[in-house]
Design a protein around this motif. Sequence first.
Motif, mmCIF file in Angstrom:
data_model
loop_
_atom_site.group_PDB
_atom_site.id
_atom_site.type_symbol
_atom_site.label_atom_id
_atom_site.label_comp_id
_atom_site.label_asym_id
_atom_site.label_seq_id
_atom_site.Cartn_x
_atom_site.Cartn_y
_atom_site.Cartn_z
ATOM 1 N N GLN A 15 75.545 96.080 32.955
ATOM 2 C CA GLN A 15 76.785 96.165 33.872
ATOM 3 C C GLN A 15 76.595 95.765 35.325
ATOM 4 O O GLN A 15 77.531 95.902 36.527
ATOM 5 C CB GLN A 15 77.670 97.142 33.317
ATOM 6 N N SER A 16 75.179 96.629 35.771
ATOM 7 C CA SER A 16 75.122 96.759 37.327
ATOM 8 C C SER A 16 74.561 95.310 37.850
ATOM 9 O O SER A 16 73.733 94.686 37.652
ATOM 10 C CB SER A 16 73.940 97.624 37.611
ATOM 11 N N ASP A 17 75.663 94.867 38.704
ATOM 12 C CA ASP A 17 75.264 93.553 39.281
ATOM 13 C C ASP A 17 74.058 93.542 40.376
ATOM 14 O O ASP A 17 73.483 92.423 40.464
ATOM 15 C CB ASP A 17 76.559 93.178 40.243
ATOM 16 N N VAL A 18 74.114 94.877 40.841
ATOM 17 C CA VAL A 18 72.895 94.857 41.914
ATOM 18 C C VAL A 18 71.493 94.799 41.037
ATOM 19 O O VAL A 18 70.625 93.951 41.587
ATOM 20 C CB VAL A 18 73.024 96.118 42.777
ATOM 21 N N LEU A 19 71.528 95.504 39.999
ATOM 22 C CA LEU A 19 70.359 95.412 39.381
ATOM 23 C C LEU A 19 69.938 94.350 38.649
ATOM 24 O O LEU A 19 68.715 93.778 38.602
ATOM 25 C CB LEU A 19 70.216 96.619 38.079
ATOM 26 N N LEU A 20 70.984 93.478 38.222
ATOM 27 C CA LEU A 20 70.534 92.068 37.585
ATOM 28 C C LEU A 20 70.241 91.198 38.642
ATOM 29 O O LEU A 20 69.229 90.229 38.368
ATOM 30 C CB LEU A 20 71.940 91.544 37.164
ATOM 31 N N SER A 21 70.784 91.239 39.782
ATOM 32 C CA SER A 21 70.273 90.114 41.129
ATOM 33 C C SER A 21 68.972 90.551 41.092
ATOM 34 O O SER A 21 68.256 89.688 41.628
ATOM 35 C CB SER A 21 71.188 90.184 42.022
ATOM 36 N N ASP A 22 68.595 91.821 41.283
ATOM 37 C CA ASP A 22 67.222 92.101 41.672
ATOM 38 C C ASP A 22 66.421 91.957 40.525
ATOM 39 O O ASP A 22 65.141 91.642 40.749
ATOM 40 C CB ASP A 22 67.084 93.928 42.040
ATOM 41 N N CYS A 23 66.776 92.124 39.275
ATOM 42 C CA CYS A 23 65.835 91.555 38.271
ATOM 43 C C CYS A 23 65.437 90.027 38.236
ATOM 44 O O CYS A 23 64.445 89.481 38.389
ATOM 45 C CB CYS A 23 66.458 91.848 36.913
ATOM 46 N N LYS A 24 66.567 89.299 38.567
ATOM 47 C CA LYS A 24 66.668 87.867 38.685
ATOM 48 C C LYS A 24 65.622 87.561 39.702
ATOM 49 O O LYS A 24 64.610 86.547 39.677
ATOM 50 C CB LYS A 24 67.742 87.138 38.957
ATOM 51 N N SER A 25 65.771 88.143 40.928
ATOM 52 C CA SER A 25 64.914 87.837 42.179
ATOM 53 C C SER A 25 63.371 88.285 41.988
ATOM 54 O O SER A 25 62.534 87.711 42.405
ATOM 55 C CB SER A 25 65.365 88.503 43.456
#
Length: 157
Positions: A15-25
């Motif tokens: 649910q964490s948008d910040v963590l998901l975007s960091d995982c993608k990057s």
Amino acid sequence: LAWYSLTTTLFQAVQSDVLLSDCKSFFHDAASFIQTFIGWTIEVGQSVAQISTKIPNPFIAGMVYWILLILIVGICVAGTGILAIPIEIKVIELYREKCWDVITLLMILTSAAVIIYFGEAIKKALSVNLLLLFVLLQGAYVGLRCYLESYLEKRNY
């Protein structure tokens, strides 16, 4: 309790948008590095294979070009794999030998929960990828744990 902690932490991570975007990057950067390395390897192989231009027969020159290119790229990629595999095996053995216990499990769950729940605040304070921060925390933990274990063995504790 550990299973519950793990599942709730992972559900919160999804649910964490910040963590998901960091995982993608993080994985995008890793893929970019691999592509860059392979590109450099192919450029080196093509540079070495340019020796074939000195051969007057075009058919043999083409064969020599492709053989040299495949040989150089194969040696570089295989060499990297041959170096990486023993390092990974050594790290896994070290982890199993020194850090395979409940304390490590609690450390992993705690650091993951802190990074997931306070991800936005961490990103505001530090401009660092959260997944990279988690990996660095685990590396620091394992290093500190191994150091303390060897220090205590020398002191007969």
